[in-house]
Design a protein around this motif. Structure first.
Motif, PDB file in Angstrom:
ATOM      1  N   GLY A  18       3.469  -2.041  12.187  1.00  0.00           N
ATOM      2  CA  GLY A  18       2.010  -2.076  12.200  1.00  0.00           C
ATOM      3  C   GLY A  18       1.327  -0.802  11.743  1.00  0.00           C
ATOM      4  N   ALA A  19       2.097   0.247  11.475  1.00  0.00           N
ATOM      5  CA  ALA A  19       1.510   1.471  10.931  1.00  0.00           C
ATOM      6  C   ALA A  19       1.718   1.572   9.425  1.00  0.00           C
ATOM      7  CB  ALA A  19       2.107   2.704  11.618  1.00  0.00           C
ATOM      8  N   GLY A  20       2.347   0.556   8.839  1.00  0.00           N
ATOM      9  CA  GLY A  20       2.536   0.527   7.399  1.00  0.00           C
ATOM     10  C   GLY A  20       1.321  -0.030   6.687  1.00  0.00           C
ATOM     11  N   PHE A  21       1.447  -0.196   5.384  1.00  0.00           N
ATOM     12  CA  PHE A  21       0.315  -0.625   4.564  1.00  0.00           C
ATOM     13  C   PHE A  21      -0.191  -2.015   4.958  1.00  0.00           C
ATOM     14  CE2 PHE A  21      -0.714  -2.670   0.286  1.00  0.00           C
ATOM     15  CZ  PHE A  21      -2.054  -2.344   0.351  1.00  0.00           C
TER      16      PHE A  21
ATOM     17  N   TYR B  26       8.404   7.635   6.712  1.00  0.00           N
ATOM     18  CA  TYR B  26       7.493   8.339   5.796  1.00  0.00           C
ATOM     19  C   TYR B  26       6.263   7.500   5.444  1.00  0.00           C
ATOM     20  CZ  TYR B  26       8.977   5.340   1.947  1.00  0.00           C
ATOM     21  OH  TYR B  26       9.201   4.254   1.144  1.00  0.00           O
ATOM     22  N   ALA B  27       6.402   6.165   5.402  1.00  0.00           N
ATOM     23  CA  ALA B  27       5.296   5.298   4.983  1.00  0.00           C
ATOM     24  C   ALA B  27       4.450   4.806   6.154  1.00  0.00           C
ATOM     25  CB  ALA B  27       5.828   4.107   4.193  1.00  0.00           C
ATOM     26  N   GLY B  28       4.868   5.079   7.366  1.00  0.00           N
ATOM     27  CA  GLY B  28       4.095   4.686   8.538  1.00  0.00           C
ATOM     28  C   GLY B  28       3.105   5.782   8.913  1.00  0.00           C
ATOM     29  N   ASN B  29       1.869   5.410   9.108  1.00  0.00           N
ATOM     30  CA  ASN B  29       0.831   6.422   9.294  1.00  0.00           C
ATOM     31  C   ASN B  29      -0.214   5.932  10.288  1.00  0.00           C
ATOM     32  OD1 ASN B  29      -1.038   8.450   9.066  1.00  0.00           O
ATOM     33  ND2 ASN B  29      -1.529   8.092   6.911  1.00  0.00           N
ATOM     34  N   LEU B  30      -0.273   6.570  11.452  1.00  0.00           N
ATOM     35  CA  LEU B  30      -1.238   6.158  12.472  1.00  0.00           C
ATOM     36  C   LEU B  30      -2.681   6.445  12.064  1.00  0.00           C
ATOM     37  CD1 LEU B  30       0.595   7.152  15.781  1.00  0.00           C
ATOM     38  CD2 LEU B  30       0.367   4.893  14.755  1.00  0.00           C
ATOM     39  N   GLU B  31      -2.885   7.321  11.074  1.00  0.00           N
ATOM     40  CA  GLU B  31      -4.247   7.554  10.585  1.00  0.00           C
ATOM     41  C   GLU B  31      -4.833   6.286   9.963  1.00  0.00           C
ATOM     42  OE1 GLU B  31      -5.097  11.089   8.299  1.00  0.00           O
ATOM     43  OE2 GLU B  31      -3.350  12.105   9.137  1.00  0.00           O
ATOM     44  N   SER B  32      -3.958   5.376   9.526  1.00  0.00           N
ATOM     45  CA  SER B  32      -4.437   4.103   8.968  1.00  0.00           C
ATOM     46  C   SER B  32      -5.011   3.194  10.049  1.00  0.00           C
ATOM     47  CB  SER B  32      -3.291   3.385   8.247  1.00  0.00           C
ATOM     48  OG  SER B  32      -2.756   4.187   7.222  1.00  0.00           O
ATOM     49  N   LEU B  33      -4.828   3.574  11.312  1.00  0.00           N
ATOM     50  CA  LEU B  33      -5.297   2.762  12.440  1.00  0.00           C
ATOM     51  C   LEU B  33      -6.366   3.489  13.256  1.00  0.00           C
ATOM     52  CD1 LEU B  33      -1.754   1.522  13.336  1.00  0.00           C
ATOM     53  CD2 LEU B  33      -3.632   0.041  12.605  1.00  0.00           C
ATOM     54  N   ALA B  34      -6.996   4.497  12.648  1.00  0.00           N
ATOM     55  CA  ALA B  34      -8.027   5.254  13.363  1.00  0.00           C
ATOM     56  C   ALA B  34      -9.170   4.366  13.831  1.00  0.00           C
ATOM     57  CB  ALA B  34      -8.558   6.376  12.461  1.00  0.00           C
ATOM     58  N   LEU B  35      -9.455   3.291  13.094  1.00  0.00           N
ATOM     59  CA  LEU B  35     -10.565   2.399  13.450  1.00  0.00           C
ATOM     60  C   LEU B  35     -10.307   1.604  14.729  1.00  0.00           C
ATOM     61  CD1 LEU B  35     -11.481   1.004   9.903  1.00  0.00           C
ATOM     62  CD2 LEU B  35     -12.706   2.741  11.218  1.00  0.00           C
TER      63      LEU B  35
ATOM     64  N   CYS C 241       4.908 -13.165  -0.108  1.00  0.00           N
ATOM     65  CA  CYS C 241       3.658 -12.766  -0.750  1.00  0.00           C
ATOM     66  C   CYS C 241       3.902 -12.091  -2.087  1.00  0.00           C
ATOM     67  CB  CYS C 241       2.874 -11.827   0.164  1.00  0.00           C
ATOM     68  SG  CYS C 241       3.651 -10.203   0.347  1.00  0.00           S
ATOM     69  N   SER C 242       2.849 -12.048  -2.905  1.00  0.00           N
ATOM     70  CA  SER C 242       2.892 -11.318  -4.164  1.00  0.00           C
ATOM     71  C   SER C 242       2.516  -9.853  -3.927  1.00  0.00           C
ATOM     72  CB  SER C 242       1.965 -11.979  -5.179  1.00  0.00           C
ATOM     73  OG  SER C 242       0.640 -12.035  -4.691  1.00  0.00           O
ATOM     74  N   ASN C 243       2.435  -9.062  -4.995  1.00  0.00           N
ATOM     75  CA  ASN C 243       2.161  -7.633  -4.879  1.00  0.00           C
ATOM     76  C   ASN C 243       0.831  -7.369  -4.182  1.00  0.00           C
ATOM     77  OD1 ASN C 243       4.455  -7.415  -6.575  1.00  0.00           O
ATOM     78  ND2 ASN C 243       3.614  -5.554  -7.500  1.00  0.00           N
ATOM     79  N   ASN C 244       0.872  -6.604  -3.108  1.00  0.00           N
ATOM     80  CA  ASN C 244      -0.346  -6.232  -2.393  1.00  0.00           C
ATOM     81  C   ASN C 244      -0.914  -4.929  -2.950  1.00  0.00           C
ATOM     82  OD1 ASN C 244      -0.566  -7.415   0.979  1.00  0.00           O
ATOM     83  ND2 ASN C 244       0.640  -8.342  -0.642  1.00  0.00           N
ATOM     84  N   TYR C 245      -2.228  -4.775  -2.825  1.00  0.00           N
ATOM     85  CA  TYR C 245      -2.896  -3.519  -3.171  1.00  0.00           C
ATOM     86  C   TYR C 245      -4.125  -3.402  -2.292  1.00  0.00           C
ATOM     87  CZ  TYR C 245      -6.493  -6.172  -5.641  1.00  0.00           C
ATOM     88  OH  TYR C 245      -7.523  -7.024  -5.936  1.00  0.00           O
ATOM     89  N   GLY C 246      -4.665  -2.194  -2.191  1.00  0.00           N
ATOM     90  CA  GLY C 246      -5.857  -1.985  -1.383  1.00  0.00           C
ATOM     91  C   GLY C 246      -5.843  -0.641  -0.691  1.00  0.00           C
ATOM     92  N   PRO C 247      -6.767  -0.415   0.258  1.00  0.00           N
ATOM     93  CA  PRO C 247      -6.842   0.854   0.983  1.00  0.00           C
ATOM     94  C   PRO C 247      -5.588   1.127   1.816  1.00  0.00           C
ATOM     95  CG  PRO C 247      -8.868  -0.399   1.241  1.00  0.00           C
ATOM     96  CD  PRO C 247      -7.880  -1.314   0.588  1.00  0.00           C
ATOM     97  N   TYR C 248      -5.324   2.397   2.072  1.00  0.00           N
ATOM     98  CA  TYR C 248      -4.248   2.865   2.939  1.00  0.00           C
ATOM     99  C   TYR C 248      -2.852   2.624   2.353  1.00  0.00           C
ATOM    100  CZ  TYR C 248      -7.965   2.820   6.521  1.00  0.00           C
ATOM    101  OH  TYR C 248      -9.128   3.021   7.232  1.00  0.00           O
ATOM    102  N   HIS C 249      -2.739   2.490   1.037  1.00  0.00           N
ATOM    103  CA  HIS C 249      -1.452   2.231   0.404  1.00  0.00           C
ATOM    104  C   HIS C 249      -0.748   3.551   0.109  1.00  0.00           C
ATOM    105  CE1 HIS C 249       0.582  -0.859  -2.542  1.00  0.00           C
ATOM    106  NE2 HIS C 249       1.396  -0.436  -1.591  1.00  0.00           N
ATOM    107  N   PHE C 250       0.507   3.688   0.536  1.00  0.00           N
ATOM    108  CA  PHE C 250       1.253   4.923   0.311  1.00  0.00           C
ATOM    109  C   PHE C 250       1.430   5.145  -1.198  1.00  0.00           C
ATOM    110  CE2 PHE C 250       5.073   7.604   0.113  1.00  0.00           C
ATOM    111  CZ  PHE C 250       4.717   8.599   1.016  1.00  0.00           C
TER     112      PHE C 250
ATOM    113  N   SER D 156     -10.132  11.333   0.663  1.00  0.00           N
ATOM    114  CA  SER D 156      -9.214  12.354   0.158  1.00  0.00           C
ATOM    115  C   SER D 156      -8.390  12.999   1.279  1.00  0.00           C
ATOM    116  CB  SER D 156      -9.985  13.429  -0.602  1.00  0.00           C
ATOM    117  OG  SER D 156     -10.973  14.016   0.232  1.00  0.00           O
ATOM    118  N   VAL D 157      -8.954  13.084   2.487  1.00  0.00           N
ATOM    119  CA  VAL D 157      -8.217  13.693   3.602  1.00  0.00           C
ATOM    120  C   VAL D 157      -7.009  12.838   3.961  1.00  0.00           C
ATOM    121  CG1 VAL D 157      -8.315  14.344   6.034  1.00  0.00           C
ATOM    122  CG2 VAL D 157     -10.239  14.877   4.513  1.00  0.00           C
ATOM    123  N   TRP D 158      -7.202  11.512   4.046  1.00  0.00           N
ATOM    124  CA  TRP D 158      -6.069  10.610   4.314  1.00  0.00           C
ATOM    125  C   TRP D 158      -5.019  10.760   3.218  1.00  0.00           C
ATOM    126  CZ3 TRP D 158      -3.385   6.825   1.813  1.00  0.00           C
ATOM    127  CH2 TRP D 158      -2.557   6.003   2.588  1.00  0.00           C
ATOM    128  N   CYS D 159      -5.450  10.824   1.974  1.00  0.00           N
ATOM    129  CA  CYS D 159      -4.515  10.940   0.852  1.00  0.00           C
ATOM    130  C   CYS D 159      -3.703  12.224   0.939  1.00  0.00           C
ATOM    131  CB  CYS D 159      -5.272  10.899  -0.473  1.00  0.00           C
ATOM    132  SG  CYS D 159      -6.110   9.329  -0.793  1.00  0.00           S
TER     133      CYS D 159
END
Length: 358
Positions: A8-11, A36-45, A194-203, A338-341
């Motif tokens: 749940g911390a992945g993309f 490396y691809a799991g990021n709790l900052e993606s769940l700040a909301l 599923c097919s290729n996903n894209y969007g915010p919070y993608h590593f 940019s900070v998340w990136c």
């Protein structure tokens, strides 16, 4: 419901968690080992929400899985935890075998024991939803290779498996395990591809975020081979809606293909990103001038395309975003975050090429 989401911390996993917390009254337990691809900052909301809990656990750890299941008593498991980057699987396949195959087996056994102890009502409503990829099907004929448009097929739920990479082979193996546990043990499972996903919070090891960030920094925009490989692109928030629809309304034992209805050549994707950046962050030269062509990926599939008519017909799901609207939202998100990136790249990966040591 209380939903246990692995990865749940992945993309995609974080998009699913955010969707559930923001759009339903359900609770979520996020189980992720934070690779490396799991990021709790993606769940700040959702951090701090009373309906959200986090458990830092590896799906290969049976003891901890048993503890989490006993402690949280989920009604549903949505299994998204996986190693997912093809290039990494070429360089180091062992992690993909361990997580995607052994980890899925370990999770299935822990869930089976937990499910067997539920009362009859809870057993009947319980679901194990396994989230997979269209790459398990191999590749499809490319339009350049066929004489008639009618000869260009798409992936169906019944398409035979023919994985090409260590990644897709490991996901195919996990799909087979899930279906076997349903057939042999009666565990109520559902599979989606599923097919290729894209969007915010993608590593930024994946094509779209890699190109956006490289373009902004004046770096090369690498295109594998001729860039004529075709993918069907699915906006991640559309995918999250589909996954929730499947786990709440889907039929046990069924498979549902989820696609974005957006077949694009890789070169087209990169060129479209460049045009959006030309508009939003103009500079003296065109961003497309940074495009470079590099050695192709070993065993690179030529084309993927999903026929998602089954989920549309049976569950009423269709994607909301067009490729153009979704890609613009994605570029705008990276420009505004940019900070998340920067934070997500503070580890060992600095957007270097992977997967060429075949």
């Amino acid at each position: 419901m209380k939903i246990l989401v692995t990865g749940g911390a992945g993309f995609i996993g974080s998009a699913v968690v955010r969707h559930i917390i923001e759009n339903t009254s359900d609770s979520v337990v996020n189980l992720d080992c934070l690779t490396y691809a799991g990021n709790l900052e993606s769940l700040a909301l959702v951090e701090g929400n009373a309906r959200y809990a986090f458990e830092q656990v590896n799906i290969c750890n049976r003891t901890e899985l048993d503890r989490v299941l006993t402690q949280h008593q989920p009604d549903v498991v949505m299994h998204l935890a996986a190693e997912s980057h093809v290039d990494r699987s070429i360089t180091g396949p062992a992690a993909f075998i361990e997580t995607n195959i052994v980890g899925t087996y370990t999770l299935l056994e822990a869930v089976r024991e937990y499910w067997n102890k539920l009362d009859n009502m809870a057993k009947q409503t319980f679901r194990f939803h396994h989230i997979s990829t269209d790459e398990v099907y191999g590749d499809l004929p490319h339009p350049d290779e066929v004489e008639f448009v009618s000869d260009i097929p798409m992936f169906l739920e019944t398409t035979p498996y023919a994985p090409s990479s260590p990644y897709s082979a490991s996901k195919a193996s996990s799909d087979h395990l899930v279906r076997a546990w349903q057939r042999t043990y009666g565990l109520p499972t559902i599979v989606t591809n599923c097919s290729n996903n894209y969007g915010p919070y993608h590593f930024p090891e994946k094509l779209i975020p890699l190109v956006i960030l490289n373009a902004l920094e004046g770096k090369d925009l690498p295109i594998y081979g001729k860039g004529d490989q075709i993918r069907d692109w699915l906006f991640v928030e559309d995918h999250a809606r589909a996954l929730y629809k499947v786990v709440t309304e889907g039929k046990v034992g069924e498979t549902y293909n989820i696609g974005g209805h957006n077949e694009k050549k890789n070169l087209e994707v990169v060129q479209t990103i460049c045009l959006i950046l030309d508009e939003l962050v103009p500079k003296a030269s065109a961003y497309a001038d940074q495009i470079t062509y590099v050695q192709d990926r070993p065993g690179h599939d030529r084309r993927y395309a999903i026929d998602s008519s089954k989920i549309q017909r049976q569950l009423g799901w269709i994607p909301i975003e067009t490729f153009e609207s979704g890609l613009r939202k994605t570029v705008e998100w990276y420009l505004a975050n940019s900070v998340w990136c920067q934070n997500v790249q503070n580890g060992s990966y600095q957007r270097e090429r992977l997967g060429i040591n075949a």
